[in-house]
Structure formats: C-alpha cells, structure tokens
Design a protein around this motif. Structure first.
Motif, mmCIF file in Angstrom:
data_model
loop_
_atom_site.group_PDB
_atom_site.id
_atom_site.type_symbol
_atom_site.label_atom_id
_atom_site.label_comp_id
_atom_site.label_asym_id
_atom_site.label_seq_id
_atom_site.Cartn_x
_atom_site.Cartn_y
_atom_site.Cartn_z
ATOM 1 N N GLY A 243 0.794 -1.222 0.000
ATOM 2 C CA GLY A 243 0.000 0.000 0.000
ATOM 3 C C GLY A 243 0.822 1.265 0.000
ATOM 4 N N ASN A 244 0.204 2.358 0.488
ATOM 5 C CA ASN A 244 0.828 3.677 0.440
ATOM 6 C C ASN A 244 1.578 4.031 1.722
ATOM 7 O OD1 ASN A 244 -0.067 4.407 -2.186
ATOM 8 N ND2 ASN A 244 -2.127 4.768 -1.369
ATOM 9 N N ALA A 245 1.706 3.090 2.643
ATOM 10 C CA ALA A 245 2.425 3.369 3.889
ATOM 11 C C ALA A 245 3.908 3.562 3.596
ATOM 12 C CB ALA A 245 2.221 2.218 4.865
ATOM 13 N N GLY A 246 4.586 4.260 4.516
ATOM 14 C CA GLY A 246 6.018 4.407 4.374
ATOM 15 C C GLY A 246 6.698 3.052 4.418
ATOM 16 N N LYS A 247 7.637 2.842 3.547
ATOM 17 C CA LYS A 247 8.194 1.508 3.415
ATOM 18 C C LYS A 247 9.685 1.562 3.135
ATOM 19 C CE LYS A 247 5.330 0.496 0.102
ATOM 20 N NZ LYS A 247 4.617 1.782 -0.109
ATOM 21 N N GLU A 248 10.311 0.424 3.348
ATOM 22 C CA GLU A 248 11.716 0.248 3.017
ATOM 23 C C GLU A 248 11.821 -0.745 1.876
ATOM 24 O OE1 GLU A 248 15.867 -1.543 4.969
ATOM 25 O OE2 GLU A 248 14.131 -1.096 6.248
ATOM 26 N N GLY A 249 12.678 -0.476 0.928
ATOM 27 C CA GLY A 249 12.871 -1.379 -0.198
ATOM 28 C C GLY A 249 14.297 -1.867 -0.281
ATOM 29 N N VAL A 250 14.450 -3.131 -0.640
ATOM 30 C CA VAL A 250 15.787 -3.707 -0.794
ATOM 31 C C VAL A 250 15.840 -4.505 -2.092
ATOM 32 C CG1 VAL A 250 16.347 -3.816 1.665
ATOM 33 C CG2 VAL A 250 15.123 -5.709 0.584
ATOM 34 N N VAL A 251 17.047 -4.735 -2.573
ATOM 35 C CA VAL A 251 17.272 -5.472 -3.815
ATOM 36 C C VAL A 251 18.356 -6.509 -3.556
ATOM 37 C CG1 VAL A 251 18.021 -5.306 -6.215
ATOM 38 C CG2 VAL A 251 16.602 -3.500 -5.232
ATOM 39 N N TYR A 252 18.082 -7.741 -3.951
ATOM 40 C CA TYR A 252 19.065 -8.813 -3.790
ATOM 41 C C TYR A 252 19.725 -9.087 -5.131
ATOM 42 C CZ TYR A 252 21.003 -13.510 -3.055
ATOM 43 O OH TYR A 252 21.840 -14.593 -2.983
ATOM 44 N N ASP A 253 21.039 -8.931 -5.200
ATOM 45 C CA ASP A 253 21.815 -9.216 -6.402
ATOM 46 C C ASP A 253 22.209 -10.685 -6.357
ATOM 47 O OD1 ASP A 253 23.939 -9.556 -8.299
ATOM 48 O OD2 ASP A 253 24.225 -7.381 -8.305
ATOM 49 N N ILE A 254 21.628 -11.474 -7.256
ATOM 50 C CA ILE A 254 21.831 -12.920 -7.206
ATOM 51 C C ILE A 254 23.272 -13.292 -7.509
ATOM 52 C CG2 ILE A 254 21.158 -15.114 -8.283
ATOM 53 C CD1 ILE A 254 18.400 -13.830 -8.725
ATOM 54 N N MET A 255 23.869 -12.672 -8.512
ATOM 55 C CA MET A 255 25.226 -13.010 -8.895
ATOM 56 C C MET A 255 26.224 -12.633 -7.800
ATOM 57 S SD MET A 255 24.950 -14.521 -11.743
ATOM 58 C CE MET A 255 26.687 -14.583 -12.201
ATOM 59 N N GLU A 256 26.002 -11.504 -7.155
ATOM 60 C CA GLU A 256 26.922 -11.031 -6.124
ATOM 61 C C GLU A 256 26.571 -11.568 -4.735
ATOM 62 O OE1 GLU A 256 29.619 -9.310 -6.714
ATOM 63 O OE2 GLU A 256 29.239 -9.091 -8.865
ATOM 64 N N ASN A 257 25.393 -12.175 -4.596
ATOM 65 C CA ASN A 257 24.913 -12.689 -3.310
ATOM 66 C C ASN A 257 24.991 -11.605 -2.234
ATOM 67 O OD1 ASN A 257 23.913 -14.534 -1.399
ATOM 68 N ND2 ASN A 257 25.971 -15.236 -0.853
ATOM 69 N N ARG A 258 24.330 -10.479 -2.520
ATOM 70 C CA ARG A 258 24.340 -9.394 -1.554
ATOM 71 C C ARG A 258 23.054 -8.586 -1.668
ATOM 72 N NH1 ARG A 258 28.713 -5.202 -4.369
ATOM 73 N NH2 ARG A 258 27.344 -4.534 -6.083
ATOM 74 N N TRP A 259 22.680 -7.947 -0.567
ATOM 75 C CA TRP A 259 21.512 -7.072 -0.528
ATOM 76 C C TRP A 259 21.976 -5.625 -0.622
ATOM 77 C CZ3 TRP A 259 16.593 -8.867 -0.651
ATOM 78 C CH2 TRP A 259 16.398 -10.223 -0.372
ATOM 79 N N GLU A 260 21.200 -4.826 -1.316
ATOM 80 C CA GLU A 260 21.502 -3.408 -1.448
ATOM 81 C C GLU A 260 20.218 -2.610 -1.344
ATOM 82 O OE1 GLU A 260 21.760 -3.265 -6.317
ATOM 83 O OE2 GLU A 260 23.491 -4.041 -5.175
ATOM 84 N N LYS A 261 20.340 -1.342 -1.088
ATOM 85 C CA LYS A 261 19.180 -0.485 -0.933
ATOM 86 C C LYS A 261 18.491 -0.270 -2.276
ATOM 87 C CE LYS A 261 17.793 3.967 1.082
ATOM 88 N NZ LYS A 261 18.301 5.222 1.717
ATOM 89 N N MET A 262 17.154 -0.268 -2.270
ATOM 90 C CA MET A 262 16.388 -0.024 -3.491
ATOM 91 C C MET A 262 16.491 1.444 -3.891
ATOM 92 S SD MET A 262 12.301 -0.736 -4.196
ATOM 93 C CE MET A 262 12.446 -2.517 -4.091
ATOM 94 N N ALA A 263 16.517 1.691 -5.195
ATOM 95 C CA ALA A 263 16.580 3.061 -5.713
ATOM 96 C C ALA A 263 15.401 3.878 -5.186
ATOM 97 C CB ALA A 263 16.586 3.049 -7.237
#
Length: 432
Positions: A243-263
C-alpha cells in the motif's frame, strides 16, 4: 478422479508417452504421429470446434501448450480454500484436485480477530509448477512444513523439500527456476528467522531438492506481512509493507549474493502490486491512456465473453498472443533465439492506475490513468500480453498489447468464492 486422456506407458528413459495404437486416425491416410504435427499448426479454438478426437488432442502432451489462468480462491462464508484453472478454449473454470496430505492441511484466510485483514496464502509459478510456499494454519501457526507443488501434466500435488523454518508473512520470489524465501514468522517471532533468506533450485532432480541459505537481511522488518519479491533483470526487488504506507525497499543481487538499498524512485512509487512482463513487447504509449478511451470496453464487462485462443477471453476476438507464442516456440526448436524484454508493471491500489518502471530515470511512468475497476488491487500476474489483477475478490484483465488498451472483469469460479491470487501457467495435459 483424474485420468489421462490416453493409455500411457513408461519408456526406458523414464519419460511418459501416450499410446495411440488403438485410436482412430486423426487425418485420413496418415499415421497419427504425422497428423499431430500438422494439426499442431492450427489454432486450438478451431480444432476444439471440429470433433471430439481433435478436441482430445489439444489436451495431450503431444500438442503445443497454451497458457491458462490458475486461481487460488477462498469461500466468503468460511475458510475453505480451493484451486481452479480457466480453460481459454472451452471458456470454463475447472476445479483442481485438493492436496491430499496426511495429516490434512487447513488454511486460514479470515480470522475473527483480524476483521479488516486477510491472511495471505503465498504461491508462485516455477518450472511449470504451481507452488504453495507459505500460509497460516487454523492454529495460527505456519500451515506448511514443505512447499506444496501442483504438476499440470499429471494433475497431482506433491511435497517440496522440508523447510528448515516453516513460516508465514515472508517474502517469496522466483528467479531462473529457483525459489527464494526471505524473512517471515514461525510459530513465534525469532530474529534469526526474520533475517533468514533461503533458496530452492527446482531444476534439480527431486531427490536432490533442498533449501540452501544465502546472505541474510540486515534486520527483521520484512516479517510484518506477506510480500512478493519481484525478479527483475537478475535481481529480486521487494518492499516490507504493502500500500501507500512508508516503506523500506531492498534489492538482492543474485550473482553477487548481496543485498543493497532499493533506488529511491522505485521504492517511493511502489504503492500497489508489482509484476514483471517477459517475452512480449508492450505498446509504449507516449501519454497515459485516458479512462474515457476504455469506456466502450467497460460497458461490455458483464456481458457474455466470446471464446478466443487466449489466456482469458476478451470482448472482441483479435489475433491472440498464443499464436505468436506458438511461433516463438517453433523458432526456438529451430535454433532461433529471441531476446527477452523485461518490463516492471505496477497497479496503484488507491487510484487504479497502471504504471511501468523506467530504470534509466528511476521513475514510474503512467500507462493507464486511474480506473475504478483496478482500485483496491491486491495481487497481479502477467502473461500473454495481459495483466490479470485481483481486486475485491474478482479478476480484472488489462490487455496492454491491444490498441487501445482493453479492460474487462472475470467473475470468480463460484459466486460464493473470492479470488486470493492468480497465476498464468501452461494448460493441464489431462482431463480434470
């Protein structure tokens, strides 16, 4: 009772083949294996209308697969959950068999303590299977210790690998025939489970199936509710609330096996269900399609829908994606590869607008302006040039390939049911 359409035999390589020895000829003076090749070039809708034998051929493994719509539905009067498939050739909903497990599995979709909130049953499509990953049981604990897998070729359910930590309210995604499950809550909240991320490679042999841990999340913010991870250009994108609530987004890079912040642009506009379209090139409108242009199609929403060779019948038959889908499959057989295009679509649950993500400029661009039909969008699936949206217990189909864009409503399989989620998958090769 489920039965194959013809007597089957097991070959030396373990593959199931269909014996047509006693079948009458499909075409005069031709053996059936040659007739099948010829008939497979004809639209299934035409074959279906000719004779029963050609109609039977459509549903055998020898005939090129076409796409069908699968739905997970719940009774509005109770917590009975069932599964249906929509056959685009016959234009009918057909119930799938219920999973027969010992002990029996019960899913909780409504709870008296959560009047305004439904408990999600999380499912996805992988390797041609419909897979149930997570749900809530009647005891309010995780309902599934193993994923439940439905195979359209056999019409049977079977168990996936034992989960190291059965859970609900998790994030699920599928990339390259591998299922990823992140975060969630087990029988009780645990911080290590809320940060846990595991994968299951479905391409492996069944006796080699297992869950493997990958790098975990930095915190447990993704265990608040069930969310869908979206596979996009080799990465998994997901946000922690809907929904429209404040949220946090993340992105998992499969090749690098790491999480990063969503744009920032992606997460700020993520205000509804999101899905990625592949293998078809959408019409890129320079301006959003005005709602007025859809009015003529809206008037036909509750009218009878003619049957077409499509995922789901549309009010006005046109050349369907299935034709190009079969041609693409034929080209692949001859060594011709087509470059896949990935487009991320979103339906704004407040305005009912459809947008697509522009990763070069990190922004969402309007495709269709707000629509009353799409308001309250809860879940969506994409395939064959159609966006199928679940809203208020029914299915709204948006044809983004048609000019102008078309939209119509599909009622639930039964009046007393509400649709929880939809998926687009190859049609069953059996008569259910």
């Amino acid at each position: 009772m489920i039965s194959l359409m013809n007597q089957s035999t097991q070959s030396n390589d373990g593959q199931t083949t269909v014996d047509h020895t006693n079948d009458p000829p499909l075409l005069p003076n031709l053996p059936n294996h040659l007739a099948q090749i010829i008939l497979s070039t004809i639209q299934p809708t035409l074959l279906y209308a000719v004779c029963r034998q050609w109609r039977r051929l459509i549903y055998t493994p020898q005939f090129p697969s076409f796409l069908s719509l699968y739905a997970v539905v719940a009774s509005t009067a109770g917590n009975d959950v069932s599964f249906f498939t929509f056959d685009p050739i016959s234009g009918k909903w057909t119930p799938l068999p219920s999973p027969e497990m010992d002990p029996p599995i019960h899913f909780l979709h409504h709870h008296p303590s959560f009047i305004s909130r439904n408990l999600t049953i999380q499912s996805l499509i992988v390797c041609g299977f419909l897979v149930l990953i997570a749900a809530t049981g009647h005891d309010f604990f995780p309902a599934l210790s193993h994923p439940l897998v439905f195979d359209p070729l056999t019409g049977e359910w079977f168990r996936g690998p034992l989960m190291t930590n059965p859970r609900r309210w998790c994030a699920v995604a599928c990339v390259n025939d591998t299922v990823y499950v992140a975060s969630g809550v087990g029988a009780q909240y645990r911080g290590d489970v809320a940060r846990l991320v595991e994968k299951w490679d479905v391409k492996k042999r069944r006796d080699e199936w297992r869950w493997e841990e990958v790098v975990g999340l930095k915190d447990g913010q993704f265990s608040r509710e069930s969310v869908e991870g979206v596979a996009y250009k080799g990465k998994i994108c997901m946000v922690n609330v809907k929904g429209n609530a404040g949220k946090e987004g993340v992105v998992y890079d499969i090749m690098e096996n790491r999480w990063e912040k969503m744009a920032n642009g992606m997460v700020s506009g993520w205000d509804g269900p999101v899905c990625v379209a592949r293998s078809f090139k959408p019409v890129p409108p320079s301006d959003p399609v005005p709602l007025a242009d859809l009015t003529a199609n809206m008037e036909e929403v509750n009218q009878n829908i003619s049957i077409t060779n499509d995922i789901i019948a549309r009010p006005e038959p046109e050349t369907s994606f299935i034709d190009s889908h079969l041609l693409s499959a034929s080209a692949s057989m001859h060594g011709e590869e087509e470059e896949e295009e990935e487009v991320m679509y979103l339906v704004n649950e407040t305005t009912g607008g459809v947008r697509k993500y522009d990763d070069e400029n990190d922004c969402w661009k309007d495709v269709i302006e707000g629509s009353e039909l799409l308001k309250g969008a809860e879940q969506m699936a994409i395939g064959g040039g159609k966006i199928c949206v679940v809203s208020h217990g029914r299915i709204i189909v948006v044809d983004v390939v048609a000019k102008p864009v078309k939209m119509w409503v599909v009622d639930p399989p039964r009046p007393e049911c509400e649709v929880i989620s939809v998926h687009i998958l190859g049609r069953p090769c059996i008569r259910l």
